[in-house]
Structure formats: C-alpha cells, structure tokens
Design an enzyme around this catalytic site. Structure first.
Site, PDB file in Angstrom:
ATOM      1  N   LYS A  13      31.815  38.735  29.177  1.00 56.21           N
ATOM      2  CA  LYS A  13      33.119  38.176  29.529  1.00 56.21           C
ATOM      3  C   LYS A  13      33.997  37.943  28.303  1.00 56.21           C
ATOM      4  O   LYS A  13      35.225  38.040  28.384  1.00 56.21           O
ATOM      5  CB  LYS A  13      32.926  36.882  30.317  1.00 56.21           C
ATOM      6  CG  LYS A  13      32.403  37.091  31.740  1.00 56.21           C
ATOM      7  CD  LYS A  13      33.304  38.012  32.556  1.00 56.21           C
ATOM      8  CE  LYS A  13      32.961  38.022  34.023  1.00 56.21           C
ATOM      9  NZ  LYS A  13      33.824  38.945  34.799  1.00 56.21           N
TER      10      LYS A  13
ATOM     11  N   ALA B 206      36.041  43.926  45.564  1.00 56.68           N
ATOM     12  CA  ALA B 206      36.971  43.111  46.355  1.00 56.68           C
ATOM     13  C   ALA B 206      36.577  42.956  47.813  1.00 56.68           C
ATOM     14  O   ALA B 206      37.393  42.543  48.633  1.00 56.68           O
ATOM     15  CB  ALA B 206      38.378  43.703  46.277  1.00 56.68           C
TER      16      ALA B 206
ATOM     17  N   TYR C 143      26.068  37.454  30.372  1.00 61.36           N
ATOM     18  CA  TYR C 143      27.339  37.271  31.065  1.00 61.36           C
ATOM     19  C   TYR C 143      28.411  36.751  30.113  1.00 61.36           C
ATOM     20  O   TYR C 143      29.552  37.226  30.105  1.00 61.36           O
ATOM     21  CB  TYR C 143      27.121  36.306  32.221  1.00 61.36           C
ATOM     22  CG  TYR C 143      28.274  36.144  33.178  1.00 61.36           C
ATOM     23  CD1 TYR C 143      28.567  37.125  34.115  1.00 61.36           C
ATOM     24  CD2 TYR C 143      29.056  34.989  33.167  1.00 61.36           C
ATOM     25  CE1 TYR C 143      29.614  36.965  35.016  1.00 61.36           C
ATOM     26  CE2 TYR C 143      30.101  34.820  34.058  1.00 61.36           C
ATOM     27  CZ  TYR C 143      30.378  35.809  34.978  1.00 61.36           C
ATOM     28  OH  TYR C 143      31.411  35.644  35.868  1.00 61.36           O
TER      29      TYR C 143
END
Length: 255
Positions: free
Chosen positions: A159, A14, A155
């Site tokens: 995901k 973050a 990826y």
C-alpha cells in the site's frame, strides 16, 4: 447533468465493498460502469444491481489483474462494449495477514502481485487510451496500513508502494491530460474487515466498536465515505490535483 455524463469508469475488485460503493456513486452521477472482478458471475451480478442514470450502461467483466494479457483484454472489452474509457479505479486487493516470522513467501508474493502488479497492469492498459485522447483519471486505493500495521508487512509495503507509484504516474502522465491520485482508507466496514474480525476470534461489531473508539471522529467508515472522495478526485473539478494521497480515515493518521 451529472459530473460523469458520457464518461466510462472502470473499477477493479468492485463486486462488493469499497469498489462497489465507488461504482454506485459514479453511476449515480451519470457514468457508464465496468465492474471488474476475479469472479465474472459476481461482477455481472453487481453490475446488474447498479442504479444507472438515463443512457448509462454497466457491464461485469471477469479479470485477474495480475495477468497482463487479461488486464489488456478487459480494457479492450470495456472500450468495445461501452465506447471508451475515461476513469480507472484500481481497487482490487487482498490480505494475507501474519506476523513476519509466520508469513510465507507465497503470502508476500500474492499480496504484492495483486496490489502492485495489478495496478501496473491495469494502468498500463488504460494509459495508452488516455494518452491518445489526452484525458484520463486514475485513482489507486492505498490504506492507512501503508504507515505500518502489526501483522501486515506485506500489505503495508504494497500500500505504501501504491503511493509512490501514484506520485510517479502524476509526474509522467500529467503532460498528457491525465491525473493520478490515491485514497488511503481507514477502517471501512466491508466483508473484508468482517473476515478480519472473525480471524481475530471476535464479532465484526466488536472490531468496529474498538476502531470507532480509536478514531477521532468516533465512528468507523462506510464504503460511501470512500466513494464520495473518489467522485471528487476522478472529476474535472480535481484537474489541478495529481500525485496525491488523500487519507480518508476519520483522523486516525493524526494520532
């Protein structure tokens, strides 16, 4: 009163981008925030930039989410410094894009580890606290790439794996007052997508234009778009929603 008054939210990865956008949105609604990032200095700098509600606090913590002991230590530090944990947002992620015949085993393993093992480690560390207090909100970041995307075998697989993990967490943890959901963003303007543009030998603005033209709402997304969805799914207003993946993509999934 904000929706997140007296709540503590942990957001991984973050220090920038979508993760920081979510951190700022939850902070604006009253949460105390723990920003986790591989780079502790960057995490602390980002925590210092948050606009906090009265009485809320923020910390920046260095953490490699792939390291099981580091994930547990980070969660314990959050509890010690901020007084608890109520929300976990698993946002940390990386890309190592390449066509399958060029993709290395290292590229595959690294992406799988950060996205899947990282979510596993952080969730396992947090869930023991959530179960004890009979309350917790878990939000995992998936992607429209879960549906398949050229050059992203690693990826895409990771995901989509997150979506399956999220459904399972919803089943297992629901009886303990814990919800688990996922957001699958479309094209969001971040440093990561800017880097993708340069790797494709184009300016970020050009990649954004092409993606906007391919999106039904005719624009690209911003971190604030994902943060708005996150603020709902992690709130008590969404207490009857669990195991779901929300595509926030401007309609790309419809095509």
């Amino acid at each position: 009163m904000g929706r997140y008054d007296r709540r503590v939210a942990v957001i991984t990865g973050a220090a920038r981008g979508i993760g920081f956008g979510i951190a700022q949105r939850l902070a604006s609604e009253g949460a105390s925030i723990a920003i986790l990032d591989l780079d502790e200095a960057a995490a602390q700098e980002a925590a210092g930039r948050l606009e906090l509600a009265d009485g809320a606090r923020a910390v920046g913590i260095g953490c490699d989410v792939v390291d099981t002991a580091a994930a547990e230590a980070a969660v314990q530090r959050v509890v010690d410094e901020l007084g608890g944990i109520h929300v976990l947002v698993n946002n940390a992620g990386i890309t190592r894009d390449n066509l399958l015949f060029k993709m290395t085993e290292e590229d595959w393993d690294l992406v799988m580890n950060v996205h899947l093992k990282g979510v596993f480690n952080m969730t396992k560390a947090a869930q023991s606290r959530f179960v004890e207090q009979k309350y917790g909100k878990i939000l995992n970041l998936s992607s429209v790439s879960a549906l398949g995307n050229r050059g992203q075998a690693n990826y895409s697989a990771a995901k989509m794996g997150i979506q399956g993990l999220t459904r399972t967490l919803g089943i297992e943890l629901g009886p303990f007052g814990i919800t688990a959901n996922a957001i699958a963003p479309g094209f969001i303007v971040t440093e990561m997508t800017d880097a993708t543009a340069r790797r494709l030998k184009m300016e970020p603005e050009e990649l954004q234009r092409l993606n906007a033209e391919a999106t039904p709402v005719r624009r690209v997304g911003q971190p604030e778009d994902i943060a708005a969805a996150a603020a709902f799914l992690c709130s008590d207003e969404a207490s009857f929603i669990t195991g779901q993946t929300l595509y926030v993509d401007g309609g790309r999934k419809l095509g």
